[in-house]
Design a protein around this motif. Structure first.
Motif, short mmCIF file in Angstrom:
data_model
loop_
_atom_site.label_atom_id
_atom_site.label_comp_id
_atom_site.label_asym_id
_atom_site.label_seq_id
_atom_site.Cartn_x
_atom_site.Cartn_y
_atom_site.Cartn_z
N TYR A 1 0.85 -1.18 0.00
CA TYR A 1 0.00 0.00 0.00
C TYR A 1 0.89 1.23 0.00
CZ TYR A 1 -3.41 3.53 1.12
OH TYR A 1 -4.19 4.65 1.07
N ASN A 2 0.90 1.92 -1.11
CA ASN A 2 1.74 3.10 -1.25
C ASN A 2 1.00 4.10 -2.14
OD1 ASN A 2 3.90 4.77 -1.06
ND2 ASN A 2 5.14 3.69 -2.56
N PRO A 3 0.15 4.98 -1.53
CA PRO A 3 -0.59 5.95 -2.34
C PRO A 3 0.37 6.82 -3.18
CG PRO A 3 -1.34 5.99 -0.08
CD PRO A 3 -0.11 5.12 -0.12
N ILE A 4 -0.08 7.19 -4.35
CA ILE A 4 0.69 8.01 -5.27
C ILE A 4 0.66 9.45 -4.78
CG2 ILE A 4 0.85 8.80 -7.66
CD1 ILE A 4 -0.87 6.16 -8.27
N SER A 5 1.82 10.06 -4.62
CA SER A 5 1.89 11.43 -4.12
C SER A 5 1.61 12.41 -5.26
CB SER A 5 3.29 11.68 -3.54
OG SER A 5 3.36 12.97 -3.01
N ILE A 6 0.72 13.38 -4.98
CA ILE A 6 0.44 14.41 -5.98
C ILE A 6 0.45 15.78 -5.32
CG2 ILE A 6 -0.94 12.94 -7.48
CD1 ILE A 6 -3.44 14.31 -6.31
N PRO A 7 1.00 16.76 -6.00
CA PRO A 7 0.91 18.13 -5.48
C PRO A 7 -0.44 18.76 -5.84
CG PRO A 7 2.34 18.05 -7.41
CD PRO A 7 1.88 16.65 -7.14
N VAL A 8 -0.92 19.63 -4.97
CA VAL A 8 -2.18 20.34 -5.24
C VAL A 8 -1.96 21.25 -6.44
CG1 VAL A 8 -3.82 22.01 -4.32
CG2 VAL A 8 -2.93 20.21 -2.86
N GLY A 9 -2.95 21.36 -7.30
CA GLY A 9 -2.87 22.23 -8.46
C GLY A 9 -2.51 21.51 -9.73
N ASN A 10 -2.20 20.24 -9.62
CA ASN A 10 -1.86 19.46 -10.81
C ASN A 10 -3.03 18.60 -11.24
OD1 ASN A 10 0.67 20.52 -10.90
ND2 ASN A 10 1.71 18.68 -10.20
N GLN A 11 -3.07 18.35 -12.52
CA GLN A 11 -4.05 17.44 -13.08
C GLN A 11 -3.35 16.13 -13.40
OE1 GLN A 11 -6.87 18.83 -16.07
NE2 GLN A 11 -6.26 17.10 -17.35
N ILE A 12 -4.02 15.04 -13.10
CA ILE A 12 -3.46 13.72 -13.38
C ILE A 12 -4.41 13.00 -14.33
CG2 ILE A 12 -3.00 11.45 -12.39
CD1 ILE A 12 -2.16 12.83 -9.86
N ASN A 13 -3.84 12.42 -15.36
CA ASN A 13 -4.58 11.52 -16.24
C ASN A 13 -4.05 10.12 -15.92
OD1 ASN A 13 -6.08 13.53 -17.75
ND2 ASN A 13 -4.08 14.12 -18.55
N ASP A 14 -4.95 9.23 -15.53
CA ASP A 14 -4.52 7.92 -15.07
C ASP A 14 -5.57 6.89 -15.48
OD1 ASP A 14 -2.97 5.99 -13.82
OD2 ASP A 14 -2.91 7.01 -11.89
N THR A 15 -5.34 5.64 -15.09
CA THR A 15 -6.26 4.56 -15.42
C THR A 15 -6.58 3.75 -14.17
OG1 THR A 15 -5.27 4.39 -17.62
CG2 THR A 15 -6.58 2.52 -16.88
N LEU A 16 -7.86 3.54 -13.93
CA LEU A 16 -8.32 2.64 -12.88
C LEU A 16 -8.41 1.25 -13.50
CD1 LEU A 16 -9.39 2.61 -9.94
CD2 LEU A 16 -11.68 2.85 -10.88
N SER A 17 -7.78 0.26 -12.83
CA SER A 17 -7.75 -1.09 -13.42
C SER A 17 -8.11 -2.14 -12.37
CB SER A 17 -6.36 -1.37 -13.99
OG SER A 17 -5.45 -1.68 -12.95
#
Length: 153
Positions: A38-54
């Motif tokens: 379990y290692n959540p992906i770190s994201i900074p506020v203000g960024n947009q992420i394009n990703d895939t739920l699988s």
């Protein structure tokens, strides 16, 4: 006879601590291994992420899957979390570091199955933004945007 009884007693005395030690070692190893995955992906506020739920993501127990992102938020932050997908019915949940739900949104105000969440942060902490599908609605591409709103002057 006394020596035989003493030998049996000593075997029992050494077996019990050895068994307990084995249980402790295995439990500790399992706990460490579970945390490694379990290692959540770190994201900074203000960024947009394009990703895939699988189907390789976190099973929700409701037939769907979830993906977690870690974000550092400060007390007093006004936050907008925008989650959109054409592949599945989106749900977004904001969780505190102790796992309690801070806020959640299923369908946004635009009448689609996208999610739009507004919230104010009451405690500085690392938070988890959980992206998931509603029920068994699927997997696929999504867009996640986290924005801090500026206070009115």
């Amino acid at each position: 006879m006394r020596n035989k009884s003493l030998a049996v007693g000593l075997k029992q005395v050494t077996i019990i601590p050895a068994t307990l030690l084995a249980i402790v070692i295995n439990t500790t190893a399992a706990f460490a291994q579970a945390n490694k995955f379990y290692n959540p992906i770190s994201i900074p506020v203000g960024n947009q992420i394009n990703d895939t739920l699988s189907d390789k993501d976190i099973p929700t127990g409701q037939g769907g899957f979830a993906r977690d992102y870690m974000v550092k938020l400060n007390k007093g932050d006004n936050l907008v979390i925008d989650l959109a997908s054409e592949s599945f019915d989106c749900m977004v949940t904001l969780l505190s570091s102790n796992g309690t739900t801070v806020a959640e949104n299923d369908d946004g105000p635009d009448g689609t199955s996208n999610s739009l969440l507004f919230t104010r942060i009451v405690e500085t902490d690392n938070y988890v933004i959980r992206v998931r599908s509603f029920g068994e609605t699927g997997i696929g591409l999504f867009r996640l945007k986290v924005t801090r709103l500026q206070p009115a002057k």
